[in-house]
Motif scaffolding. Structure first.
Motif, PDB file in Angstrom:
ATOM      1  N   THR A 293       0.808  -1.223   0.000  1.00 13.68           N
ATOM      2  CA  THR A 293       0.000   0.000   0.000  1.00 13.68           C
ATOM      3  C   THR A 293       0.839   1.271   0.000  1.00 13.68           C
ATOM      4  O   THR A 293       0.673   2.141  -0.858  1.00 13.68           O
ATOM      5  CB  THR A 293      -0.944   0.022   1.223  1.00 13.68           C
ATOM      6  OG1 THR A 293      -1.756  -1.158   1.198  1.00 13.68           O
ATOM      7  CG2 THR A 293      -1.840   1.251   1.202  1.00 13.68           C
ATOM      8  N   LEU A 294       1.752   1.414   0.966  1.00 10.26           N
ATOM      9  CA  LEU A 294       2.460   2.682   1.140  1.00 10.26           C
ATOM     10  C   LEU A 294       3.368   3.018  -0.038  1.00 10.26           C
ATOM     11  O   LEU A 294       3.324   4.139  -0.558  1.00 10.26           O
ATOM     12  CB  LEU A 294       3.262   2.653   2.443  1.00 10.26           C
ATOM     13  CG  LEU A 294       2.435   2.580   3.735  1.00 10.26           C
ATOM     14  CD1 LEU A 294       3.348   2.408   4.945  1.00 10.26           C
ATOM     15  CD2 LEU A 294       1.569   3.827   3.892  1.00 10.26           C
ATOM     16  N   ILE A 295       4.190   2.071  -0.462  1.00  9.35           N
ATOM     17  CA  ILE A 295       5.108   2.351  -1.570  1.00  9.35           C
ATOM     18  C   ILE A 295       4.363   2.526  -2.889  1.00  9.35           C
ATOM     19  O   ILE A 295       4.667   3.464  -3.645  1.00  9.35           O
ATOM     20  CB  ILE A 295       6.191   1.259  -1.687  1.00  9.35           C
ATOM     21  CG1 ILE A 295       6.963   1.143  -0.365  1.00  9.35           C
ATOM     22  CG2 ILE A 295       7.155   1.582  -2.827  1.00  9.35           C
ATOM     23  CD1 ILE A 295       7.542   2.441   0.138  1.00  9.35           C
ATOM     24  N   PRO A 296       3.386   1.668  -3.206  1.00  7.65           N
ATOM     25  CA  PRO A 296       2.611   1.929  -4.431  1.00  7.65           C
ATOM     26  C   PRO A 296       1.956   3.310  -4.437  1.00  7.65           C
ATOM     27  O   PRO A 296       1.908   3.972  -5.484  1.00  7.65           O
ATOM     28  CB  PRO A 296       1.554   0.814  -4.420  1.00  7.65           C
ATOM     29  CG  PRO A 296       2.228  -0.316  -3.701  1.00  7.65           C
ATOM     30  CD  PRO A 296       3.030   0.357  -2.617  1.00  7.65           C
ATOM     31  N   LYS A 297       1.468   3.762  -3.283  1.00  6.36           N
ATOM     32  CA  LYS A 297       0.866   5.095  -3.225  1.00  6.36           C
ATOM     33  C   LYS A 297       1.918   6.173  -3.475  1.00  6.36           C
ATOM     34  O   LYS A 297       1.663   7.152  -4.198  1.00  6.36           O
ATOM     35  CB  LYS A 297       0.210   5.323  -1.860  1.00  6.36           C
ATOM     36  CG  LYS A 297      -0.458   6.693  -1.744  1.00  6.36           C
ATOM     37  CD  LYS A 297      -1.108   6.880  -0.381  1.00  6.36           C
ATOM     38  CE  LYS A 297      -1.749   8.263  -0.283  1.00  6.36           C
ATOM     39  NZ  LYS A 297      -2.367   8.479   1.059  1.00  6.36           N
ATOM     40  N   LEU A 298       3.124   6.007  -2.897  1.00  7.99           N
ATOM     41  CA  LEU A 298       4.195   6.970  -3.124  1.00  7.99           C
ATOM     42  C   LEU A 298       4.599   7.006  -4.593  1.00  7.99           C
ATOM     43  O   LEU A 298       4.832   8.078  -5.159  1.00  7.99           O
ATOM     44  CB  LEU A 298       5.403   6.614  -2.247  1.00  7.99           C
ATOM     45  CG  LEU A 298       6.623   7.527  -2.370  1.00  7.99           C
ATOM     46  CD1 LEU A 298       6.279   8.970  -1.999  1.00  7.99           C
ATOM     47  CD2 LEU A 298       7.770   7.012  -1.505  1.00  7.99           C
ATOM     48  N   LEU A 299       4.660   5.840  -5.218  1.00  7.92           N
ATOM     49  CA  LEU A 299       4.996   5.774  -6.641  1.00  7.92           C
ATOM     50  C   LEU A 299       3.942   6.494  -7.477  1.00  7.92           C
ATOM     51  O   LEU A 299       4.263   7.202  -8.437  1.00  7.92           O
ATOM     52  CB  LEU A 299       5.122   4.317  -7.087  1.00  7.92           C
ATOM     53  CG  LEU A 299       6.288   3.523  -6.491  1.00  7.92           C
ATOM     54  CD1 LEU A 299       6.192   2.059  -6.892  1.00  7.92           C
ATOM     55  CD2 LEU A 299       7.625   4.101  -6.933  1.00  7.92           C
TER      56      LEU A 299
END
Length: 338
Positions: A293-299
């Motif tokens: 969740t967190l990294i995909p959102k940052l990407l």
């Protein structure tokens, strides 16, 4: 086949696991493939059995130094002279691992490799994460009982003077500038072989990483630091997640309000070497998942203009107890947190 003499007792699974943890330190245990396999297969059942046979003698729990409790430090590859310093460093290692894994996932993404504008924003985010983690001592105080609250409320006395930090704490690099700090060997992204969540000896890791430092990453940091738009936040209060004795309580599954096992899921790694080893099976679990969740959102955000608050929120969710909870292995849900 094993033969026993009269009056001898055949060792149970719990006895075998207990003896292994007693004889060999956890850094060595987690290094070997066969031991890793042993600790992986039916680990929850083995830990439950082990918990029943652990010595709950509290007579040495309050002792702190290597001289006072030498058996606690036996075979630990560390220069720390107090339990508090050692636990401080162990927590830093866990948080540092989340940084390594975050960087690795970002750099392996299609967005990072194919979108130049997004890559620049992601590099600035990574630079901010490193500098802010330095400011926050890599949250080593989460496991440090000397930073525990003295009462049921928070006051100014709970805030630790940064001058009192341990020698191994990143705050002691405060006399150098941010550019130099980013080149510190222990901040380099490790190879795939050293990004596991197991606790490793940081001295060895530092020495290995120093030899692996590459010029290309230094050049990238030169460019990004000049234009990094995110301001570093001041240190907050340094509050441990254990009590003054060093006891930790399981906070329960990611989607629960507390631990369903209540007092059965407690541990004090300051009590004995065996309990210290068992503590390595407890996990700092992301309620909102890092990789899913967190990294995909940052990407996704990096393909637009990332604002400062987005970066702060991402940092808090990746590295702080705003989104991390300490859980017993039974309460650690490795499935999707949806």
């Amino acid at each position: 086949m094993q033969f026993l003499f009269k009056d001898e007792r055949f060792p149970a699974d719990a006895d075998i696991l207990y003896d292994a943890l007693r004889r060999v330190n956890i850094d060595f245990l987690t290094a070997g493939d066969k031991v890793t396999q042993f600790l992986t297969e039916n680990l929850k059942a083995k830990v439950a059995l082990l918990n029943k046979v652990l010595n709950k003698d509290d007579s040495k729990t309050a002792l702190s130094t290597r001289d006072e409790h030498p058996e606690w430090f036996k075979d630990l590859e560390t220069n720390c002279i107090t339990k508090e310093a050692y636990m401080h460093r162990r927590c830093q290692d866990r948080i540092r691992t989340y940084l390594y894994k975050t960087i690795e996932q970002i750099r392996c993404s299609d967005v990072y490799m194919n979108d130049r504008k997004a890559r620049q924003q992601l590099l600035r985010a990574i630079a901010f994460f490193k500098i802010q983690l330095k400011e926050d001592h890599y949250f080593g105080y989460y496991f440090d009982r000397s930073r525990a609250e003295t009462g049921n409320f928070k006051d100014d006395s709970d805030e630790t003077d940064s001058k009192q930090c341990y020698e191994h704490c990143p705050c002691n690099f405060g006399h150098i500038n941010d550019e130099t700090y980013l080149y510190q060997p222990y901040l380099r992204l490790p190879q795939s072989s050293d990004t596991s969540t197991t606790i490793v000896d940081s001295t060895k890791t530092d020495e290995t990483d120093a030899r692996r430092l590459v010029k290309s990453e230094k050049n990238a940091n030169d460019e990004i630091l000049e234009s990094c738009p995110y301001g570093v936040k001041p240190q907050g209060k340094q509050i441990a997640i254990c009590d003054r004795k060093g006891e930790f309580k399981c906070e329960g599954r990611w989607n629960a309000n507390g631990c369903a096992y209540s007092d059965r899921h407690r541990i004090n790694p300051y009590r004995s070497k065996e309990e210290l080893a068992l503590f390595s099976t407890w996990n700092l679990d992301h309620k909102i998942e890092r990789s899913r969740t967190l990294i995909p959102k940052l990407l996704q955000l990096s393909q637009q203009d990332i604002n400062e608050q987005d970066i702060y929120d991402c940092y808090d969710n990746l590295f702080t107890v705003k989104n991390l909870r300490l859980v017993h292995i039974v309460c650690h849900d490795k499935g999707s947190h949806k």
